[in-house]
Design a protein around this motif. Structure first.
Motif, PDB file in Angstrom:
ATOM      1  N   VAL A  48      11.561   2.058  26.818  1.00  0.00           N
ATOM      2  CA  VAL A  48      12.675   1.130  26.636  1.00  0.00           C
ATOM      3  C   VAL A  48      13.029   0.959  25.166  1.00  0.00           C
ATOM      4  O   VAL A  48      12.207   1.174  24.274  1.00  0.00           O
ATOM      5  CB  VAL A  48      12.374  -0.271  27.252  1.00  0.00           C
ATOM      6  N   ARG A  64       6.843   1.351  25.502  1.00  0.00           N
ATOM      7  CA  ARG A  64       6.504   1.320  26.918  1.00  0.00           C
ATOM      8  C   ARG A  64       6.857  -0.052  27.489  1.00  0.00           C
ATOM      9  O   ARG A  64       6.370  -1.069  27.008  1.00  0.00           O
ATOM     10  CB  ARG A  64       5.000   1.591  27.055  1.00  0.00           C
ATOM     11  N   CYS A 103      16.745   2.066  29.224  1.00  0.00           N
ATOM     12  CA  CYS A 103      15.455   2.458  29.797  1.00  0.00           C
ATOM     13  C   CYS A 103      15.537   3.847  30.404  1.00  0.00           C
ATOM     14  O   CYS A 103      16.591   4.270  30.894  1.00  0.00           O
ATOM     15  CB  CYS A 103      14.955   1.431  30.806  1.00  0.00           C
ATOM     16  N   GLN A 104      14.413   4.534  30.316  1.00  0.00           N
ATOM     17  CA  GLN A 104      14.310   5.885  30.887  1.00  0.00           C
ATOM     18  C   GLN A 104      12.987   5.996  31.612  1.00  0.00           C
ATOM     19  O   GLN A 104      11.932   5.637  31.074  1.00  0.00           O
ATOM     20  CB  GLN A 104      14.393   6.926  29.760  1.00  0.00           C
ATOM     21  N   GLU A 105      13.024   6.477  32.817  1.00  0.00           N
ATOM     22  CA  GLU A 105      11.810   6.656  33.627  1.00  0.00           C
ATOM     23  C   GLU A 105      10.870   7.624  32.908  1.00  0.00           C
ATOM     24  O   GLU A 105      11.305   8.682  32.427  1.00  0.00           O
ATOM     25  CB  GLU A 105      12.198   7.209  34.999  1.00  0.00           C
ATOM     26  N   LEU A 106       9.588   7.238  32.837  1.00  0.00           N
ATOM     27  CA  LEU A 106       8.579   8.129  32.251  1.00  0.00           C
ATOM     28  C   LEU A 106       8.210   9.203  33.264  1.00  0.00           C
ATOM     29  O   LEU A 106       7.887   8.893  34.412  1.00  0.00           O
ATOM     30  CB  LEU A 106       7.329   7.333  31.891  1.00  0.00           C
ATOM     31  N   ILE A 141      16.671   8.752  26.236  1.00  0.00           N
ATOM     32  CA  ILE A 141      16.665   7.510  25.444  1.00  0.00           C
ATOM     33  C   ILE A 141      16.745   7.803  23.944  1.00  0.00           C
ATOM     34  O   ILE A 141      17.403   7.067  23.196  1.00  0.00           O
ATOM     35  CB  ILE A 141      15.454   6.618  25.809  1.00  0.00           C
ATOM     36  N   ASP A 186       7.544  -1.145  34.722  1.00  0.00           N
ATOM     37  CA  ASP A 186       8.144  -0.266  35.734  1.00  0.00           C
ATOM     38  C   ASP A 186       8.167   1.195  35.295  1.00  0.00           C
ATOM     39  O   ASP A 186       9.098   1.926  35.614  1.00  0.00           O
ATOM     40  CB  ASP A 186       9.571  -0.785  36.042  1.00  0.00           C
ATOM     41  N   ASN A 187       7.111   1.571  34.544  1.00  0.00           N
ATOM     42  CA  ASN A 187       6.968   2.985  34.134  1.00  0.00           C
ATOM     43  C   ASN A 187       8.180   3.504  33.354  1.00  0.00           C
ATOM     44  O   ASN A 187       8.694   4.594  33.615  1.00  0.00           O
ATOM     45  CB  ASN A 187       6.722   3.866  35.382  1.00  0.00           C
ATOM     46  N   LYS A 188       8.616   2.696  32.398  1.00  0.00           N
ATOM     47  CA  LYS A 188       9.819   3.055  31.632  1.00  0.00           C
ATOM     48  C   LYS A 188       9.546   3.099  30.127  1.00  0.00           C
ATOM     49  O   LYS A 188       8.712   2.353  29.611  1.00  0.00           O
ATOM     50  CB  LYS A 188      10.906   1.988  31.857  1.00  0.00           C
ATOM     51  N   GLU A 242      20.025   2.397  32.737  1.00  0.00           N
ATOM     52  CA  GLU A 242      19.209   3.606  32.761  1.00  0.00           C
ATOM     53  C   GLU A 242      19.931   4.716  32.005  1.00  0.00           C
ATOM     54  O   GLU A 242      21.148   4.905  32.167  1.00  0.00           O
ATOM     55  CB  GLU A 242      18.981   4.031  34.217  1.00  0.00           C
ATOM     56  N   GLU A 254      20.386  -0.669  35.746  1.00  0.00           N
ATOM     57  CA  GLU A 254      19.064  -0.487  36.364  1.00  0.00           C
ATOM     58  C   GLU A 254      18.505  -1.824  36.856  1.00  0.00           C
ATOM     59  O   GLU A 254      17.974  -1.914  37.948  1.00  0.00           O
ATOM     60  CB  GLU A 254      18.138   0.170  35.336  1.00  0.00           C
TER      61      GLU A 254
END
Lengths: 135, 135
Positions: free
Chosen positions: A114, A107, A130-133, A86, A110-112, A82, A6
């Motif tokens: 982690v 948190r 990391c995982q997108e929220l 998670i 980049d809105n992730k 990514e 990522e």
């Protein structure tokens, strides 16, 4: 499951100067800047194909970035992968013997969400999952 | 023009052990292995989306990888960006004041022409420019 590389995170002393240098180096300006108060850092991001380059400057001597620079100098601080889930990856890697630096996802920039894995678990590499929220 | 983050290179002491560890960590095995005799390294590659993770073990104490590990321990050694025209990028970045570690592109791993930029030019980051060889 880990999906893709990522970003890489680079610890710098002076974000403004580093933004200028990396704009010249990469041939593109940062597309966003963000403060992560909980981590005591200010960051900027450059898009490099599917992956990103993140620059990080400490805003406090207690920041992990300040301590990294004090010990090793500026340079690549972490690599982030990514993941699609998670919690599942944290459970899988914990069970495999990797040392997770946080027990719950936190948190990040980049809105992730982690989670970091200790460098001693990965040949000296600080690994971020990391995982997108989804909001 | 720099197009994308092509790979990160991780210096390891024992490629076989690191291959096993990263196969578990990343959830996928290396898709290829390659010796680069001119650089005194053996390498392996993991596909992580568009980008790759390269592991490098020195085959000689004279290897840059051996010297890196001696000085800093295992860890992320370099980040590589793919370019569309390596000669043009070398000329552009040289003119901008970046210190190029080789004056001509050289043959790297993974069928690439490569050029390295000194870490002092890029906030402590060893940057590789790479371009796929067309044969």
């Amino acid at each position: 499951m880990i999906k893709n590389l990522e970003h890489i995170g680079i610890a710098v002393k002076d974000l403004k100067a580093a933004n200028e240098l990396y704009t010249t180096l990469l041939g593109t300006p940062p597309y966003k800047a963000e403060e992560v108060a909980s981590e005591h850092v200010v960051t900027s991001f450059f898009k490099m194909g599917e992956a990103k380059v993140e620059l990080l400057e400490a805003t406090s001597p207690n920041s992990a970035i300040a301590k990294f620079i004090e010990k090793r100098g500026e340079g690549i601080h972490h690599v982030a992968f990514e993941v699609d889930d998670i919690l599942a990856e944290m459970q899988r890697l914990g069970a495999e013997g990797f040392t997770l630096l946080n027990k719950e996802p936190k948190r990040g920039a980049d809105n992730k969400l982690v989670c970091f894995i200790h460098p001693k678990s990965a040949n000296g590499v600080l690994v971020e999952l990391c995982q997108e929220l989804k909001i």
